[in-house]
Design a protein around this motif. Structure first.
Motif, short mmCIF file in Angstrom:
data_model
loop_
_atom_site.label_atom_id
_atom_site.label_comp_id
_atom_site.label_asym_id
_atom_site.label_seq_id
_atom_site.Cartn_x
_atom_site.Cartn_y
_atom_site.Cartn_z
N UNK A 157 -17.48 -22.29 -5.82
CA UNK A 157 -16.78 -22.92 -4.69
C UNK A 157 -16.46 -21.82 -3.70
N UNK A 158 -16.76 -22.06 -2.42
CA UNK A 158 -16.45 -21.12 -1.36
C UNK A 158 -15.37 -21.77 -0.49
N UNK A 159 -14.25 -21.07 -0.37
CA UNK A 159 -13.09 -21.60 0.35
C UNK A 159 -12.71 -20.67 1.49
N UNK A 160 -12.66 -21.21 2.69
CA UNK A 160 -12.17 -20.47 3.84
C UNK A 160 -10.66 -20.31 3.69
N UNK A 161 -10.16 -19.09 3.71
CA UNK A 161 -8.72 -18.83 3.57
C UNK A 161 -8.03 -18.82 4.92
N UNK A 162 -8.57 -18.04 5.86
CA UNK A 162 -7.97 -18.02 7.20
C UNK A 162 -8.95 -17.52 8.23
N UNK A 163 -8.61 -17.80 9.49
CA UNK A 163 -9.25 -17.18 10.65
C UNK A 163 -8.14 -16.50 11.44
N UNK A 164 -8.51 -15.42 12.10
CA UNK A 164 -7.57 -14.69 12.94
C UNK A 164 -8.27 -14.38 14.26
N UNK A 165 -7.68 -14.82 15.34
CA UNK A 165 -8.25 -14.62 16.68
C UNK A 165 -7.68 -13.34 17.27
N UNK A 166 -8.54 -12.42 17.64
CA UNK A 166 -8.12 -11.18 18.27
C UNK A 166 -8.25 -11.23 19.79
N UNK A 167 -9.13 -12.11 20.27
CA UNK A 167 -9.32 -12.29 21.71
C UNK A 167 -9.49 -13.78 21.95
N UNK A 168 -8.51 -14.39 22.61
CA UNK A 168 -8.55 -15.84 22.84
C UNK A 168 -9.61 -16.24 23.86
N UNK A 169 -10.16 -15.28 24.59
CA UNK A 169 -11.19 -15.53 25.60
C UNK A 169 -10.66 -16.39 26.74
N UNK A 170 -9.34 -16.52 26.84
CA UNK A 170 -8.74 -17.36 27.87
C UNK A 170 -7.68 -16.56 28.61
N UNK A 171 -7.58 -16.76 29.90
CA UNK A 171 -6.65 -15.96 30.71
C UNK A 171 -5.18 -16.18 30.35
N UNK A 172 -4.84 -17.35 29.82
CA UNK A 172 -3.44 -17.58 29.48
C UNK A 172 -3.09 -17.14 28.06
N UNK A 173 -4.07 -16.57 27.33
CA UNK A 173 -3.82 -16.07 25.98
C UNK A 173 -3.92 -17.10 24.88
N UNK A 174 -4.17 -18.35 25.24
CA UNK A 174 -4.34 -19.42 24.25
C UNK A 174 -5.71 -20.04 24.45
N UNK A 175 -6.54 -19.98 23.42
CA UNK A 175 -7.87 -20.54 23.52
C UNK A 175 -7.99 -21.85 22.77
N UNK A 176 -8.99 -22.63 23.15
CA UNK A 176 -9.28 -23.90 22.50
C UNK A 176 -10.54 -23.69 21.66
N UNK A 177 -10.37 -23.57 20.34
CA UNK A 177 -11.45 -23.13 19.47
C UNK A 177 -12.03 -24.23 18.60
N UNK A 178 -13.32 -24.07 18.30
CA UNK A 178 -14.05 -24.89 17.34
C UNK A 178 -14.80 -23.91 16.43
#
Length: 143
Positions: A6-27
């Motif tokens: 079984x392969x389980x994703x534990x977490x993701x960590x965003x280092x660059x939101x790629x958005x000018x306001x610092x909050x990105x909309x991710x998929x």
């Protein structure tokens, strides 16, 4: 002899939101595949729409704990783990995150463990799970 993994994703960590306001909309898309069996399982996060994630140090890590592959693997077969993501833009083209791909071969029981941004790298080398603009962590377990 086959081993169920079984392969389980534990977490993701965003280092660059790629958005000018610092909050990105991710998929995100995570895939586990055993090419010798034509077996492929994929997980989209979120199921629909997007996730808003900041690149602020206190808000950029998102715990997932989501299974994206489960199945039997024989010795001598390959497990391929892939991760992709993008930040959605309304006005311009979506910003792609660095892609992740890792292949596991040999005895499947030797793959069991945690794979994270700090498990293989040092100050002089780059860990495979550190992708520049984001980081991932996942586990492989025998079930």
């Amino acid at each position: 002899m086959a081993i169920n993994i079984r392969v389980t994703l534990r977490y993701v960590e965003i280092l660059d939101s790629k958005d000018t306001d610092g909050v990105g909309e991710f998929v995100f898309h995570f895939k586990g595949a055993v090419p010798e069996q034509d077996e492929e399982q994929e997980l989209r996060i979120p199921d629909s729409g997007h996730m808003s994630i900041s690149d602020h140090p206190s808000m950029r890590k998102v715990t997932m704990n989501k299974v994206f592959f489960e199945g039997a693997v024989e010795e001598g077969q390959t497990l391929v783990v892939e991760a992709k993501g993008h930040e959605e833009d309304r006005i311009s083209a979506n910003d792609q995150l660095a892609e992740y791909r890792r292949e596991f071969t040999g005895d499947p029981s030797s793959w069991v463990g945690e794979y994270s941004p700090w498990d293989e790298g040092s100050a002089d080398t780059r860990d495979p799970e550190q992708l520049g603009d984001w980081r991932i962590a996942y586990s492989i377990e025998a079930v």
